[in-house]
Design a protein around this motif. Structure first.
Motif, mmCIF file in Angstrom:
data_model
loop_
_atom_site.group_PDB
_atom_site.id
_atom_site.type_symbol
_atom_site.label_atom_id
_atom_site.label_comp_id
_atom_site.label_asym_id
_atom_site.label_seq_id
_atom_site.Cartn_x
_atom_site.Cartn_y
_atom_site.Cartn_z
ATOM 1 N N THR A 22 0.818 -1.219 0.000
ATOM 2 C CA THR A 22 0.000 0.000 0.000
ATOM 3 C C THR A 22 0.847 1.262 0.000
ATOM 4 O OG1 THR A 22 -0.210 -0.266 2.400
ATOM 5 C CG2 THR A 22 -2.054 -1.012 1.051
ATOM 6 N N VAL A 23 2.112 1.171 0.402
ATOM 7 C CA VAL A 23 2.980 2.345 0.309
ATOM 8 C C VAL A 23 3.182 2.715 -1.163
ATOM 9 C CG1 VAL A 23 5.315 3.224 0.697
ATOM 10 C CG2 VAL A 23 4.161 1.944 2.490
ATOM 11 N N ARG A 24 3.473 1.720 -1.990
ATOM 12 C CA ARG A 24 3.690 1.986 -3.410
ATOM 13 C C ARG A 24 2.396 2.442 -4.091
ATOM 14 N NH1 ARG A 24 7.071 -2.523 -6.399
ATOM 15 N NH2 ARG A 24 7.218 -0.760 -7.860
ATOM 16 N N LEU A 25 1.263 1.865 -3.676
ATOM 17 C CA LEU A 25 -0.016 2.339 -4.211
ATOM 18 C C LEU A 25 -0.251 3.797 -3.835
ATOM 19 C CD1 LEU A 25 -2.599 -0.549 -3.667
ATOM 20 C CD2 LEU A 25 -1.718 0.304 -5.832
ATOM 21 N N ALA A 26 0.078 4.154 -2.589
ATOM 22 C CA ALA A 26 -0.143 5.522 -2.125
ATOM 23 C C ALA A 26 0.724 6.507 -2.894
ATOM 24 C CB ALA A 26 0.139 5.618 -0.629
ATOM 25 N N ARG A 27 1.946 6.101 -3.226
ATOM 26 C CA ARG A 27 2.816 7.002 -3.987
ATOM 27 C C ARG A 27 2.249 7.284 -5.368
ATOM 28 N NH1 ARG A 27 8.352 3.879 -2.174
ATOM 29 N NH2 ARG A 27 8.560 4.888 -0.116
ATOM 30 N N ARG A 28 1.436 6.375 -5.864
ATOM 31 C CA ARG A 28 0.806 6.575 -7.171
ATOM 32 C C ARG A 28 -0.468 7.408 -7.049
ATOM 33 N NH1 ARG A 28 -0.391 3.490 -11.930
ATOM 34 N NH2 ARG A 28 -1.503 4.959 -13.285
ATOM 35 N N ALA A 29 -1.200 7.244 -5.959
ATOM 36 C CA ALA A 29 -2.541 7.829 -5.877
ATOM 37 C C ALA A 29 -2.638 9.061 -4.996
ATOM 38 C CB ALA A 29 -3.532 6.775 -5.366
ATOM 39 N N VAL A 30 -1.658 9.291 -4.106
ATOM 40 C CA VAL A 30 -1.746 10.388 -3.136
ATOM 41 C C VAL A 30 -0.544 11.302 -3.332
ATOM 42 C CG1 VAL A 30 -1.897 11.014 -0.705
ATOM 43 C CG2 VAL A 30 -2.927 8.887 -1.506
ATOM 44 N N THR A 31 -0.802 12.596 -3.482
ATOM 45 C CA THR A 31 0.272 13.557 -3.700
ATOM 46 C C THR A 31 0.765 14.117 -2.370
ATOM 47 O OG1 THR A 31 -1.196 15.476 -3.856
ATOM 48 C CG2 THR A 31 -0.819 14.192 -5.876
ATOM 49 N N ARG A 32 1.951 14.709 -2.409
ATOM 50 C CA ARG A 32 2.519 15.324 -1.207
ATOM 51 C C ARG A 32 1.776 16.594 -0.821
ATOM 52 N NH1 ARG A 32 7.500 13.407 0.644
ATOM 53 N NH2 ARG A 32 7.470 11.163 0.266
ATOM 54 N N ASP A 33 0.939 17.113 -1.696
ATOM 55 C CA ASP A 33 0.102 18.249 -1.320
ATOM 56 C C ASP A 33 -0.978 17.831 -0.332
ATOM 57 O OD1 ASP A 33 1.516 19.890 -2.999
ATOM 58 O OD2 ASP A 33 0.179 19.552 -4.699
ATOM 59 N N GLU A 34 -1.316 16.533 -0.325
ATOM 60 C CA GLU A 34 -2.375 16.048 0.556
ATOM 61 C C GLU A 34 -1.836 15.578 1.898
ATOM 62 O OE1 GLU A 34 -5.683 13.913 -1.899
ATOM 63 O OE2 GLU A 34 -3.761 13.347 -2.784
ATOM 64 N N VAL A 35 -0.686 14.930 1.872
ATOM 65 C CA VAL A 35 -0.087 14.407 3.109
ATOM 66 C C VAL A 35 1.408 14.704 3.083
ATOM 67 C CG1 VAL A 35 -1.755 12.563 3.531
ATOM 68 C CG2 VAL A 35 0.181 12.151 2.015
ATOM 69 N N PRO A 36 2.023 14.927 4.254
ATOM 70 C CA PRO A 36 3.462 15.206 4.278
ATOM 71 C C PRO A 36 4.306 13.988 3.948
ATOM 72 C CG PRO A 36 2.598 15.031 6.505
ATOM 73 C CD PRO A 36 1.418 14.988 5.588
ATOM 74 N N ASN A 37 3.757 12.778 4.140
ATOM 75 C CA ASN A 37 4.484 11.545 3.860
ATOM 76 C C ASN A 37 3.459 10.444 3.623
ATOM 77 O OD1 ASN A 37 3.739 10.416 6.551
ATOM 78 N ND2 ASN A 37 5.164 11.994 7.287
ATOM 79 N N HIS A 38 3.934 9.253 3.328
ATOM 80 C CA HIS A 38 3.036 8.137 3.045
ATOM 81 C C HIS A 38 3.041 7.115 4.175
ATOM 82 C CE1 HIS A 38 3.711 9.680 -1.163
ATOM 83 N NE2 HIS A 38 2.395 9.676 -1.071
ATOM 84 N N LYS A 39 3.246 7.572 5.397
ATOM 85 C CA LYS A 39 3.149 6.677 6.545
ATOM 86 C C LYS A 39 1.692 6.245 6.737
ATOM 87 C CE LYS A 39 7.060 8.641 9.087
ATOM 88 N NZ LYS A 39 7.499 9.315 10.331
#
Length: 616
Positions: free
Chosen positions: A151-168
């Protein structure tokens, strides 16, 4: 979490719109819909970070299909030893809690049966799956080879850094409003990961990720639409040069350079080697790549700078506006002063250092000169005769200015101070270095390290600006310079420089006499008008490139018109400001560290090393 909990993500109910015409699916479209896939979301707690020397202490897993929870698995695991204190604080799992818990060789078969025929999902899957595979190997169990989704790799595809400071996991759970807050316990974190998984698949559904087979490329670092653009590199020459990515309206999106092969460099934009998000966005927009073949790698770098300045591509982050780069100027008037300016003027008596990368750096350099010399800091133009009723400023009262505004300092006396400033700007930084060495030494002895670092930064900014001006000025005054350098194949790379600007370049093979080519290069080279010194007739970064090339081993000067030299004591010889401070302190027989004995005190490291020998 109760088994009848219903989570109906977007992708769970994918079906044709009412009345839509039936479509014959291709072989690529046939697959398992995500709503029919069984996922087992797993999370582990361990005694450390590596499976080679750490053990599992807890396993938590949730089985879901079509947004519905089918079951849960949770157990503590006896690691066979104590739990480190920092792990106990992080997870709340103590050594006492694990007394009597089953060992991993007992737990693992049950978990593998629970996860049979499912897709394993974990947040940072290499960690959890790595521990499970290591446990299977140690206990003699065959790893079943389940498909794994991270899900970390999925998040890097679907969630931008404008939305969250990191993908924790905690950040994503908060973003998507997960029903369970991650707390570093296995089952709670697995439940939170379920909600994150559903939210991510919901976002990826409109992007075409609707089947199990789509997940194989959903986390691919090279998106399919970017990979399809690789044909833009077809037909590009295998030679050094510059390439321009153009958008749908023929606008220049990005300018880059290759010193070896344009085709190879452009192809790299469509592979996993390209990790810059803004460049990936640019590639999606681009529809053509225009090559500009160059004779030499130096010409390619220079053309890149010029094209960036000409087109101001929005995806280039390099300096595009040389006219905005600030300088520090010593004005030309009866009582000169220092100021930060944006241009260099051709006026007698003025002196400049720079250009600087920012106004803040220029201001630091100006402060360094003010710290070293009692030159006036008021901004108005002073007459030769002080007007009646003039009042002194605070600097005059402190002895930091001779007060020419009151007539207390004559033009000749003030000119002597100005001449010292001019020397520091144009040839010898020794007086500025000595003043800052004394100040830093005193501050360090007082243990005022932050202030010492500020003084050091002022000195560094001054030395950078003075060094750049003292390197650029001689080349900018030189009407013509021809240089040559051997190439790897035994030929010659020829360069023509006029007033700090590349006026022409050529390359000859080892079987060709370079002298006629030099003559032709001089005759056909660009005419360059003399600029106001020390500014070059080109972007300052272009002149820096030329100077770096001229400094390369093996470069030979063929012809130089008007001379080309630098002062032996120039700021160019000072390669390390902190080393200069140390050298000045040693010359004055003081200890730059300020250690006076009487015990040890922790002091910040100021990089006070021996100065490098001058090569000027």
């Amino acid at each position: 979490m109760s088994p009848d909990r219903r989570l109906r993500p977007v992708w769970a109910d994918a079906s044709p719109a009412p009345g839509a015409a039936p479509v014959q699916l291709t072989l690529d479209d046939v697959g398992t819909p995500l709503s029919d896939v069984t996922f087992v979301v797993v999370d582990l707690e361990t005694t450390g970070g590596t499976p080679a020397d750490c053990e599992i202490t807890e396993i938590g897993a949730v089985k879901v299909r079509g947004g519905e929870v089918l079951g849960e698995f949770q157990t503590l695991v006896d690691p066979g030893g104590p739990v480190p204190p920092y792990i106990q604080v992080l997870t709340g799992i103590t050594t006492a809690m694990l007394v009597g818990a089953p060992r991993i060789e007992t737990v693992l078969p049950s978990f593998l049966e629970f996860a049979r025929d499912s897709v394993l999902v974990a947040h940072n899957a290499p960690f959890d799956i790595g521990f499970l595979k290591a446990a299977a190997a140690r206990t003699g169990h065959t790893w079943p080879g389940n498909k794994v989704l991270d899900t970390v790799r999925l998040a890097r595809r679907a969630v931008t850094r404008d939305e969250v400071p990191n993908h924790k996991l905690s950040s994503l759970a908060a973003l998507f409003g997960a029903s369970v807050t991650p707390n570093h316990r296995a089952l709670s974190d697995a439940r939170a990961t379920v909600d994150v998984l559903h939210a991510l698949l919901g976002r990826l559904g409109p992007l075409g990720v609707t089947h199990l087979e789509d997940l194989a490329t959903a986390t691919d670092p090279v998106p399919a639409d970017v990979r399809r653009k690789r044909t833009l590199a077809d037909g590009l020459p295998d030679a050094p040069g510059v390439y321009l990515f153009r958008g749908p309206h023929e606008e220049v999106l990005y300018v880059g350079t290759s010193t070896t092969s344009l085709r190879t460099r452009v192809r790299s934009y469509f592979t996993s080697a390209e990790k810059r998000q803004r460049i990936t966005e640019m590639v999606r927009i681009a529809h053509r790549v225009d090559p500009v073949v160059c004779a030499t790698p130096l010409e390619a770098r220079v053309r890149e700078l010029r094209l960036i300045a000409e087109h101001s591509p929005r995806y280039n982050r390099r300096s595009r506006f040389p006219e905005r780069m600030p300088w520090v100027r010593l004005t030309s008037e009866p009582f000169p002063r220092l100021s930060v300016v944006r241009d260099v003027r051709d006026e007698d008596g003025a002196a400049y250092i720079g250009p600087f990368s920012s106004s803040a750096s220029a201001q630091l350099a100006l402060d360094a000169l003010h710290e070293s010399f009692p030159v006036r800091q008021c901004t108005r133009r002073l007459p030769l005769v002080a007007p009646a009723g003039a009042a002194a400023c605070v600097l005059a009262e402190l002895g930091r200015c001779g007060a020419p505004c009151l007539g207390q300092q004559s033009v000749d006396a003030y000119a002597a101070v100005v001449e010292r400033v001019r020397t520091a700007m144009s040839s010898d930084p020794a007086e500025v270095v000595a003043a800052h060495a004394e100040r830093i030494t005193w501050l360090v002895r007082q243990e005022r390290f932050e202030e010492a670092a500020t003084v050091r930064d002022r000195l560094a900014a001054y030395l950078r600006g003075a060094s750049r001006a003292q390197r650029v000025a001689p080349l900018s005054r030189c009407p013509e310079l021809v240089a040559a350098r051997r190439t790897d194949d035994g030929g010659w790379e020829l360069v023509l420089v006029r007033h700090g600007r590349l006026a022409g370049t050529a390359r000859v093979d080892r079987r060709t006499d370079p002298r006629p080519v030099v003559t032709a290069l001089q005759a056909s080279g660009e005419h360059v008008a003399a600029p106001p010194s020390p500014a070059p007739a080109a972007h300052p970064e272009e002149t820096d490139l030329l100077l770096a090339w001229l400094d390369k081993p093996g470069v030979r000067l063929v012809e130089v018109a008007g001379g080309w030299s630098m002062p032996a004591r120039s700021a160019v010889a000072v390669v390390d400001p902190a080393a200069a401070v140390a050298g000045a302190a040693r010359h004055a027989q003081v200890d730059p560290a300020g250690d006076q004995g009487g015990g040890t005190t922790h002091r910040p490291h100021l990089s006070l090393v021996a100065p490098a020998p001058s090569t000027a």
